[in-house]
Design a protein around this motif. Structure first.
Motif, PDB file in Angstrom:
ATOM      1  N   MET A 131       0.801  -1.227   0.000  1.00  0.00           N
ATOM      2  CA  MET A 131       0.000   0.000   0.000  1.00  0.00           C
ATOM      3  C   MET A 131       0.829   1.270   0.000  1.00  0.00           C
ATOM      4  O   MET A 131       0.334   2.319  -0.404  1.00  0.00           O
ATOM      5  N   LEU A 132       2.073   1.184   0.435  1.00  0.00           N
ATOM      6  CA  LEU A 132       2.969   2.344   0.408  1.00  0.00           C
ATOM      7  C   LEU A 132       4.265   1.917  -0.275  1.00  0.00           C
ATOM      8  O   LEU A 132       5.317   1.815   0.350  1.00  0.00           O
ATOM      9  N   PRO A 133       4.184   1.632  -1.568  1.00  0.00           N
ATOM     10  CA  PRO A 133       5.342   1.039  -2.250  1.00  0.00           C
ATOM     11  C   PRO A 133       6.549   1.978  -2.298  1.00  0.00           C
ATOM     12  O   PRO A 133       6.428   3.162  -2.574  1.00  0.00           O
ATOM     13  N   SER A 134       7.683   1.404  -1.962  1.00  0.00           N
ATOM     14  CA  SER A 134       8.966   2.093  -2.105  1.00  0.00           C
ATOM     15  C   SER A 134      10.049   1.026  -2.100  1.00  0.00           C
ATOM     16  O   SER A 134       9.850  -0.075  -1.584  1.00  0.00           O
ATOM     17  N   LEU A 135      11.183   1.374  -2.654  1.00  0.00           N
ATOM     18  CA  LEU A 135      12.302   0.431  -2.715  1.00  0.00           C
ATOM     19  C   LEU A 135      12.733   0.027  -1.311  1.00  0.00           C
ATOM     20  O   LEU A 135      12.965  -1.152  -1.048  1.00  0.00           O
ATOM     21  N   ILE A 136      12.819   0.971  -0.394  1.00  0.00           N
ATOM     22  CA  ILE A 136      13.263   0.649   0.978  1.00  0.00           C
ATOM     23  C   ILE A 136      12.310  -0.344   1.646  1.00  0.00           C
ATOM     24  O   ILE A 136      12.746  -1.284   2.305  1.00  0.00           O
ATOM     25  N   ARG A 137      11.005  -0.183   1.444  1.00  0.00           N
ATOM     26  CA  ARG A 137      10.047  -1.100   2.063  1.00  0.00           C
ATOM     27  C   ARG A 137      10.165  -2.507   1.480  1.00  0.00           C
ATOM     28  O   ARG A 137      10.093  -3.497   2.208  1.00  0.00           O
ATOM     29  N   PHE A 138      10.339  -2.601   0.187  1.00  0.00           N
ATOM     30  CA  PHE A 138      10.492  -3.921  -0.423  1.00  0.00           C
ATOM     31  C   PHE A 138      11.799  -4.578   0.029  1.00  0.00           C
ATOM     32  O   PHE A 138      11.838  -5.782   0.283  1.00  0.00           O
ATOM     33  N   LEU A 139      12.859  -3.786   0.181  1.00  0.00           N
ATOM     34  CA  LEU A 139      14.130  -4.332   0.660  1.00  0.00           C
ATOM     35  C   LEU A 139      14.022  -4.781   2.122  1.00  0.00           C
ATOM     36  O   LEU A 139      14.536  -5.845   2.484  1.00  0.00           O
ATOM     37  N   VAL A 140      13.357  -3.987   2.949  1.00  0.00           N
ATOM     38  CA  VAL A 140      13.165  -4.362   4.352  1.00  0.00           C
ATOM     39  C   VAL A 140      12.318  -5.623   4.439  1.00  0.00           C
ATOM     40  O   VAL A 140      12.626  -6.550   5.200  1.00  0.00           O
ATOM     41  N   PHE A 141      11.250  -5.692   3.642  1.00  0.00           N
ATOM     42  CA  PHE A 141      10.415  -6.892   3.628  1.00  0.00           C
ATOM     43  C   PHE A 141      11.238  -8.111   3.211  1.00  0.00           C
ATOM     44  O   PHE A 141      11.171  -9.162   3.855  1.00  0.00           O
ATOM     45  N   ALA A 142      12.019  -7.986   2.146  1.00  0.00           N
ATOM     46  CA  ALA A 142      12.830  -9.103   1.660  1.00  0.00           C
ATOM     47  C   ALA A 142      13.843  -9.539   2.726  1.00  0.00           C
ATOM     48  O   ALA A 142      14.019 -10.744   2.970  1.00  0.00           O
ATOM     49  N   ALA A 143      14.483  -8.590   3.380  1.00  0.00           N
ATOM     50  CA  ALA A 143      15.457  -8.919   4.424  1.00  0.00           C
ATOM     51  C   ALA A 143      14.771  -9.610   5.603  1.00  0.00           C
ATOM     52  O   ALA A 143      15.298 -10.589   6.156  1.00  0.00           O
ATOM     53  N   THR A 144      13.594  -9.130   5.975  1.00  0.00           N
ATOM     54  CA  THR A 144      12.865  -9.748   7.081  1.00  0.00           C
ATOM     55  C   THR A 144      12.390 -11.147   6.699  1.00  0.00           C
ATOM     56  O   THR A 144      12.414 -12.062   7.527  1.00  0.00           O
ATOM     57  N   ALA A 145      11.964 -11.327   5.460  1.00  0.00           N
ATOM     58  CA  ALA A 145      11.558 -12.662   5.000  1.00  0.00           C
ATOM     59  C   ALA A 145      12.734 -13.631   5.086  1.00  0.00           C
ATOM     60  O   ALA A 145      12.569 -14.773   5.535  1.00  0.00           O
ATOM     61  N   LEU A 146      13.917 -13.183   4.700  1.00  0.00           N
ATOM     62  CA  LEU A 146      15.108 -14.033   4.813  1.00  0.00           C
ATOM     63  C   LEU A 146      15.429 -14.333   6.277  1.00  0.00           C
ATOM     64  O   LEU A 146      15.747 -15.470   6.632  1.00  0.00           O
ATOM     65  N   LEU A 147      15.328 -13.324   7.129  1.00  0.00           N
ATOM     66  CA  LEU A 147      15.596 -13.502   8.558  1.00  0.00           C
ATOM     67  C   LEU A 147      14.621 -14.508   9.177  1.00  0.00           C
ATOM     68  O   LEU A 147      15.028 -15.418   9.908  1.00  0.00           O
ATOM     69  N   LEU A 148      13.330 -14.366   8.882  1.00  0.00           N
ATOM     70  CA  LEU A 148      12.334 -15.259   9.472  1.00  0.00           C
ATOM     71  C   LEU A 148      12.394 -16.661   8.877  1.00  0.00           C
ATOM     72  O   LEU A 148      12.107 -17.642   9.567  1.00  0.00           O
ATOM     73  N   THR A 149      12.796 -16.778   7.628  1.00  0.00           N
ATOM     74  CA  THR A 149      13.019 -18.107   7.044  1.00  0.00           C
ATOM     75  C   THR A 149      14.193 -18.782   7.747  1.00  0.00           C
ATOM     76  O   THR A 149      14.131 -19.968   8.083  1.00  0.00           O
ATOM     77  N   SER A 150      15.238 -18.020   8.007  1.00  0.00           N
ATOM     78  CA  SER A 150      16.384 -18.539   8.750  1.00  0.00           C
ATOM     79  C   SER A 150      15.964 -18.958  10.161  1.00  0.00           C
ATOM     80  O   SER A 150      16.383 -20.006  10.659  1.00  0.00           O
ATOM     81  N   ALA A 151      15.128 -18.146  10.806  1.00  0.00           N
ATOM     82  CA  ALA A 151      14.635 -18.470  12.151  1.00  0.00           C
ATOM     83  C   ALA A 151      13.809 -19.748  12.125  1.00  0.00           C
ATOM     84  O   ALA A 151      13.946 -20.597  13.017  1.00  0.00           O
ATOM     85  N   ALA A 152      12.943 -19.886  11.124  1.00  0.00           N
ATOM     86  CA  ALA A 152      12.112 -21.095  11.019  1.00  0.00           C
ATOM     87  C   ALA A 152      12.990 -22.332  10.819  1.00  0.00           C
ATOM     88  O   ALA A 152      12.738 -23.381  11.428  1.00  0.00           O
TER      89      ALA A 152
END
Length: 187
Positions: A130-151
């Motif tokens: 809903m608030l698209p920006s490069l920084i938000r997509f990068l933060v989302f991607a980094a968090t997805a990698l972090l949580l996949t690693s946690a799982a």
């Protein structure tokens, strides 16, 4: 005093969701005695707040805001469902090195192994949409990698615990962040 704009209402809603998820996690998970809270666990909360950077710069588009708000509401519902289902149970912080003492399969855990992580990812993805920006997509991607690693870290803990056989069966019928559809075929 000025008029409250739709942008301000939206940012308040996003912040309220992130506060709920952050404080809810702080009261849901326990620190493993003698270990302390793993530093990597703080990265998830930091990711929420990084999503708020430069929040008011993009124009709002209804066709993005509506699904984003629905996603945020869904993230809250999933988080609270998971929280309610484990009430009174011991869950350790992300990246803790304890040995699992139980396998919880009630509530949303009957469908996905990591409903808390899924709720965090849904919330962040909703904001990125809903608030698209490069920084938000990068933060989302980094968090997805972090949580996949946690799982994966948690999966290794279960594989090396007395619950390994039970967990393997559970893992085969549930998805990590999204329910497995093949288990729901009509017969």
């Amino acid at each position: 005093m000025g008029v409250i704009t739709p942008d301000q209402v939206l940012i308040f809603f996003v912040a309220a969701v992130f506060v709920r998820l952050t404080l809810g996690a702080a009261t849901t998970f326990r620190i493993v005695p003698g270990e302390g809270a793993p530093r990597r666990s703080e990265l998830v909360s930091l990711g929420f707040w990084a999503m708020m950077i430069n929040s008011s710069s993009a124009p709002l588009h209804t066709w993005l805001v509506v699904p984003g708000c629905i996603g945020l509401a869904g993230a809250l519902a999933l988080f609270d469902w998971a929280r309610h289902s484990i009430r009174g149970q011991y869950f350790s912080y992300v990246f803790s090195n304890d040995t699992p003492g139980m396998l919880w399969t009630g509530g949303p855990f009957a469908y996905i192994r990591n409903p808390f992580y899924a709720s965090y990812l849904l919330a962040m993805a909703s904001v990125a949409v809903m608030l698209p920006s490069l920084i938000r997509f990068l933060v989302f991607a980094a968090t997805a990698l972090l949580l996949t690693s946690a799982a994966r870290h948690e999966e290794r803990k279960f594989a090396n615990s007395p619950l390994a056989v039970e967990y393997q069966s559970y893992r085969q019928r549930t998805g990590r962040f999204i329910p497995r559809l093949r288990g729901y075929r009509r017969r």
